[in-house]
Scaffold this motif. Structure first.
Motif, PDB file in Angstrom:
ATOM      1  N   PHE A 163       0.709  -1.220  -0.043  1.00 23.22           N
ATOM      2  CA  PHE A 163       0.092  -0.103   0.097  1.00 23.22           C
ATOM      3  C   PHE A 163       0.721   1.159   0.068  1.00 23.22           C
ATOM      4  O   PHE A 163       1.730   1.420   0.875  1.00 23.22           O
ATOM      5  CB  PHE A 163      -0.890  -0.142   1.232  1.00 23.22           C
ATOM      6  N   GLU A 164       0.599   2.089  -0.917  1.00 24.98           N
ATOM      7  CA  GLU A 164       1.520   3.331  -1.272  1.00 24.98           C
ATOM      8  C   GLU A 164       1.368   4.182   0.015  1.00 24.98           C
ATOM      9  O   GLU A 164       2.214   5.001   0.318  1.00 24.98           O
ATOM     10  CB  GLU A 164       1.345   4.005  -2.779  1.00 24.98           C
ATOM     11  N   LYS A 165       0.185   4.539   0.382  1.00 22.69           N
ATOM     12  CA  LYS A 165       0.048   5.443   1.514  1.00 22.69           C
ATOM     13  C   LYS A 165      -0.883   4.971   2.662  1.00 22.69           C
ATOM     14  O   LYS A 165      -1.884   4.196   2.027  1.00 22.69           O
ATOM     15  CB  LYS A 165      -0.323   6.811   1.069  1.00 22.69           C
ATOM     16  N   PRO A 166      -0.649   5.507   3.798  1.00 19.90           N
ATOM     17  CA  PRO A 166      -1.804   5.018   4.813  1.00 19.90           C
ATOM     18  C   PRO A 166      -2.976   5.637   5.007  1.00 19.90           C
ATOM     19  O   PRO A 166      -3.136   6.719   4.085  1.00 19.90           O
ATOM     20  CB  PRO A 166      -1.115   5.244   6.160  1.00 19.90           C
ATOM     21  N   PRO A 167      -4.067   5.379   5.362  1.00 21.65           N
ATOM     22  CA  PRO A 167      -5.462   6.123   5.310  1.00 21.65           C
ATOM     23  C   PRO A 167      -5.114   7.422   6.498  1.00 21.65           C
ATOM     24  O   PRO A 167      -4.361   7.429   7.172  1.00 21.65           O
ATOM     25  CB  PRO A 167      -6.242   5.088   6.044  1.00 21.65           C
ATOM     26  N   GLU A 168      -5.781   8.401   6.036  1.00 21.41           N
ATOM     27  CA  GLU A 168      -5.806   9.762   7.046  1.00 21.41           C
ATOM     28  C   GLU A 168      -6.313   9.283   8.354  1.00 21.41           C
ATOM     29  O   GLU A 168      -7.116   8.424   8.488  1.00 21.41           O
ATOM     30  CB  GLU A 168      -6.669  10.662   6.259  1.00 21.41           C
ATOM     31  N   PHE A 169      -6.076   9.830   9.204  1.00 24.38           N
ATOM     32  CA  PHE A 169      -6.801   9.515  10.702  1.00 24.38           C
ATOM     33  C   PHE A 169      -8.522  10.059  10.292  1.00 24.38           C
ATOM     34  O   PHE A 169      -8.684  10.753   9.824  1.00 24.38           O
ATOM     35  CB  PHE A 169      -6.401  10.736  11.651  1.00 24.38           C
ATOM     36  N   GLY A 170      -9.167   9.075  11.008  1.00 24.95           N
ATOM     37  CA  GLY A 170     -10.644   9.066  10.700  1.00 24.95           C
ATOM     38  C   GLY A 170     -11.105   8.283   9.441  1.00 24.95           C
ATOM     39  O   GLY A 170     -12.203   8.491   9.596  1.00 24.95           O
ATOM     40  N   ALA A 171     -10.187   7.745   8.752  1.00 22.32           N
ATOM     41  CA  ALA A 171     -10.558   7.171   7.440  1.00 22.32           C
ATOM     42  C   ALA A 171     -10.257   5.930   7.494  1.00 22.32           C
ATOM     43  O   ALA A 171      -9.434   5.234   8.666  1.00 22.32           O
ATOM     44  CB  ALA A 171     -10.189   7.837   6.361  1.00 22.32           C
ATOM     45  N   MET A 196      -4.953   5.414  21.976  1.00 25.02           N
ATOM     46  CA  MET A 196      -4.485   6.021  23.337  1.00 25.02           C
ATOM     47  C   MET A 196      -5.564   6.856  23.706  1.00 25.02           C
ATOM     48  O   MET A 196      -6.139   7.686  22.756  1.00 25.02           O
ATOM     49  CB  MET A 196      -3.336   6.576  23.454  1.00 25.02           C
ATOM     50  N   LYS A 197      -5.719   7.127  25.066  1.00 19.44           N
ATOM     51  CA  LYS A 197      -6.774   8.214  25.484  1.00 19.44           C
ATOM     52  C   LYS A 197      -5.947   9.542  25.273  1.00 19.44           C
ATOM     53  O   LYS A 197      -5.315   9.636  26.240  1.00 19.44           O
ATOM     54  CB  LYS A 197      -7.365   7.991  27.051  1.00 19.44           C
ATOM     55  N   TRP A 198      -6.165  10.111  24.450  1.00 17.25           N
ATOM     56  CA  TRP A 198      -5.236  11.310  24.121  1.00 17.25           C
ATOM     57  C   TRP A 198      -5.697  12.058  22.954  1.00 17.25           C
ATOM     58  O   TRP A 198      -6.343  11.652  21.964  1.00 17.25           O
ATOM     59  CB  TRP A 198      -3.902  10.905  23.833  1.00 17.25           C
ATOM     60  N   GLY A 199      -5.833  13.575  22.974  1.00 17.07           N
ATOM     61  CA  GLY A 199      -6.118  14.363  21.913  1.00 17.07           C
ATOM     62  C   GLY A 199      -7.325  13.964  21.379  1.00 17.07           C
ATOM     63  O   GLY A 199      -8.394  14.080  21.805  1.00 17.07           O
ATOM     64  N   LYS A 200      -7.447  14.076  19.956  1.00 14.99           N
ATOM     65  CA  LYS A 200      -8.388  13.926  19.117  1.00 14.99           C
ATOM     66  C   LYS A 200      -8.850  12.285  18.850  1.00 14.99           C
ATOM     67  O   LYS A 200      -9.722  12.219  17.937  1.00 14.99           O
ATOM     68  CB  LYS A 200      -8.202  14.625  18.032  1.00 14.99           C
ATOM     69  N   VAL A 201      -8.301  11.425  19.456  1.00 13.34           N
ATOM     70  CA  VAL A 201      -8.577  10.170  19.148  1.00 13.34           C
ATOM     71  C   VAL A 201     -10.212   9.588  18.970  1.00 13.34           C
ATOM     72  O   VAL A 201     -10.597   9.242  18.094  1.00 13.34           O
ATOM     73  CB  VAL A 201      -7.985   9.073  19.804  1.00 13.34           C
ATOM     74  N   LYS A 202     -10.919  10.353  20.237  1.00 13.70           N
ATOM     75  CA  LYS A 202     -12.358   9.875  20.148  1.00 13.70           C
ATOM     76  C   LYS A 202     -13.031  10.622  19.020  1.00 13.70           C
ATOM     77  O   LYS A 202     -14.087  10.193  18.124  1.00 13.70           O
ATOM     78  CB  LYS A 202     -12.876  10.384  21.294  1.00 13.70           C
ATOM     79  N   ASP A 203     -12.507  11.864  18.526  1.00 10.21           N
ATOM     80  CA  ASP A 203     -13.105  12.512  17.384  1.00 10.21           C
ATOM     81  C   ASP A 203     -12.816  11.733  16.195  1.00 10.21           C
ATOM     82  O   ASP A 203     -13.592  11.483  15.084  1.00 10.21           O
ATOM     83  CB  ASP A 203     -12.459  13.919  17.242  1.00 10.21           C
ATOM     84  N   TYR A 204     -11.500  11.155  16.040  1.00 19.87           N
ATOM     85  CA  TYR A 204     -11.282  10.455  14.825  1.00 19.87           C
ATOM     86  C   TYR A 204     -12.229   9.047  14.564  1.00 19.87           C
ATOM     87  O   TYR A 204     -12.518   8.910  13.618  1.00 19.87           O
ATOM     88  CB  TYR A 204      -9.814  10.104  14.785  1.00 19.87           C
ATOM     89  N   TRP A 205     -12.538   8.556  16.068  1.00 22.27           N
ATOM     90  CA  TRP A 205     -13.283   7.457  16.104  1.00 22.27           C
ATOM     91  C   TRP A 205     -14.518   7.600  15.512  1.00 22.27           C
ATOM     92  O   TRP A 205     -15.292   6.764  14.693  1.00 22.27           O
ATOM     93  CB  TRP A 205     -13.533   6.763  17.321  1.00 22.27           C
ATOM     94  N   GLN A 206     -14.963   8.901  15.928  1.00 22.26           N
ATOM     95  CA  GLN A 206     -16.585   9.289  15.620  1.00 22.26           C
ATOM     96  C   GLN A 206     -16.573   9.481  13.952  1.00 22.26           C
ATOM     97  O   GLN A 206     -17.565   9.170  13.508  1.00 22.26           O
ATOM     98  CB  GLN A 206     -16.950  10.666  16.237  1.00 22.26           C
ATOM     99  N   GLU A 207     -15.691  10.004  13.365  1.00 23.05           N
ATOM    100  CA  GLU A 207     -15.561   9.965  11.883  1.00 23.05           C
ATOM    101  C   GLU A 207     -15.843   8.631  11.239  1.00 23.05           C
ATOM    102  O   GLU A 207     -16.187   8.361  10.261  1.00 23.05           O
ATOM    103  CB  GLU A 207     -14.233  10.498  11.586  1.00 23.05           C
ATOM    104  N   VAL A 208     -14.918   7.690  11.964  1.00 21.37           N
ATOM    105  CA  VAL A 208     -15.204   6.184  11.484  1.00 21.37           C
ATOM    106  C   VAL A 208     -16.479   5.919  11.636  1.00 21.37           C
ATOM    107  O   VAL A 208     -17.122   5.178  10.557  1.00 21.37           O
ATOM    108  CB  VAL A 208     -14.128   5.227  12.329  1.00 21.37           C
ATOM    109  N   PHE A 209     -17.024   5.856  12.776  1.00 23.80           N
ATOM    110  CA  PHE A 209     -18.597   5.592  12.935  1.00 23.80           C
ATOM    111  C   PHE A 209     -19.462   6.029  11.960  1.00 23.80           C
ATOM    112  O   PHE A 209     -20.453   5.618  11.487  1.00 23.80           O
ATOM    113  CB  PHE A 209     -18.884   5.823  14.470  1.00 23.80           C
TER     114      PHE A 209
END
Length: 361
Positions: A8-16, A56-69
């Motif tokens: 894979f050439e590039k990883p997914p963006e956070f939240g994707a 980790m419980k840190w920063g925008k991790v929950k926000d990125y999970w919400q984008e996934v959901f």
């Protein structure tokens, strides 16, 4: 490591998410360290999704999970949370996810209970035994005093660990979308690390057990100063040589790759080289602290000293159990001396490779 292939050439963006095999999706979350990401995975079932590792419980991790959901679940629910091991970047959001969706946590016995232990650990638990450990390796008491003063702890970067779990064991099989995922246990980096292997897909979810560009930390901790985790680690790695060469390995850091045997061979050789370098350095008796430059190129500050020292002592303990070093205490400080008569024939002075810094995973 030129024999590794990266499909894979590039990883997914956070939240994707990015589909890397049928029904297997790769996503990433940020980390507050030099290694700035963790790879997480979603396994699509007929009637929902399984999360593998959580961030980790840190920063925008929950926000990125919400984008996934919001964008990646195809209107299907979360069915469960699988955690490979207890380190905070893997288990950190498990409590939040399990509570939010009221789904089970799947984890091995040792990892689950060690997560609970560390979640309850505070500066008050840094007592005489911890101080004694750091004295034995050759550090002044100032290090312990500073460490205790600055202690932040595990609980600050993990959500409360769920109060129940479903136990994963070696050889267990999880059937997800008619595919069978077999649990494969490793140890040394953590006590009972769970990987998942699907033969039909040719995919291994390797967590921190096998990572393509970094070597996972293998440490002796003050809580178990006579442990021999490097022996467990090397024995675990050997078992992964049996998987097919074309296995797509989905690691917790860096990027997915093919070349499992090549990587395992490198990891084992890397540690064997460190072991030999330490033997050579101990022709004259030295403390663990004096031996750190044998393993690491750069000067280490206090934030990295615990990881570096744990890694160094893991190698020294291994050599003691292999009867290649002796250990003598002088005024509470341990000194290590090479005792194997074959060292002169095995030595490769000037040919050893140091790590830059200890890896914080």
């Amino acid at each position: 490591m030129t024999d590794l292939q990266y499909p894979f050439e590039k990883p997914p963006e956070f939240g994707a998410t990015l589909e890397v095999a049928p029904g297997v999706y790769w996503l990433r979350m940020p980390l507050p360290m030099a290694l700035d990401h963790i790879n997480l995975y979603l396994l699509e079932d007929d009637d929902g999704w399984w999360i593998v590792d959580t961030g980790m419980k840190w920063g925008k991790v929950k926000d990125y999970w919400q984008e996934v959901f919001d964008h990646s679940l195809k209107d299907k629910p979360i069915k469960g949370v699988i955690v490979t091991h207890m380190h905070p970047d893997h288990v950190g959001q498990a409590g939040w996810l399990c509570d939010r969706f009221q789904v089970p946590l799947l984890m091995t016995h040792a990892e689950y209970y060690q997560a609970h232990f560390f979640a309850s650990f505070s500066a008050e638990h840094l007592t005489w035994s911890t101080q004694q450990y750091y004295r034995r390796v050759g550090l002044a008491d100032d290090f312990f005093i500073t460490m205790k003063r600055d202690f932040k702890g595990y609980a600050g970067i993990v959500e409360p660990i769920p109060s129940s779990f479903q136990r994963l064991q070696e050889g267990d099989v999880l059937t997800i979308a008619q595919q069978q995922w077999r649990v494969v246990i490793g140890s040394g980096h953590s006590p009972e690390h769970a990987c998942l292997y699907c033969e039909a897909l040719g995919v291994m979810l390797s967590g921190d057990q096998i990572i393509p560009k970094i070597t996972s930390n293998v440490s002796v901790m003050p809580s178990e100063p006579e442990a021999n985790p490097l022996l467990q680690w090397l024995n675990s790695l050997q078992r992964f040589m049996d998987f097919p060469a074309d296995t797509l390995v989905l690691p917790a850091h860096n990027t997915p790759f093919v070349g499992i045997q090549t990587r395992v061979e490198y990891l084992m050789a890397h540690h064997q080289d460190h072991l030999l370098a330490l033997e050579e350095a101990c022709v004259e008796a030295k403390t663990a602290h004096q031996l750190l430059p044998v393993l690491f190129k750069r000067e280490l500050d206090n934030s990295l000293m615990m990881m570096a020292m744990g890694e160094c002592v893991a190698h020294l303990n291994y050599l003691i159990y292999e009867h290649k070093l002796s250990r003598t205490a002088v005024d509470g400080v341990d000194y290590y001396l090479s005792i194997d008569a074959s060292l002169q024939q095995r030595a490769k002075p000037g040919k050893h490779r140091q790590d830059d810094l200890p890896i914080q995973v």
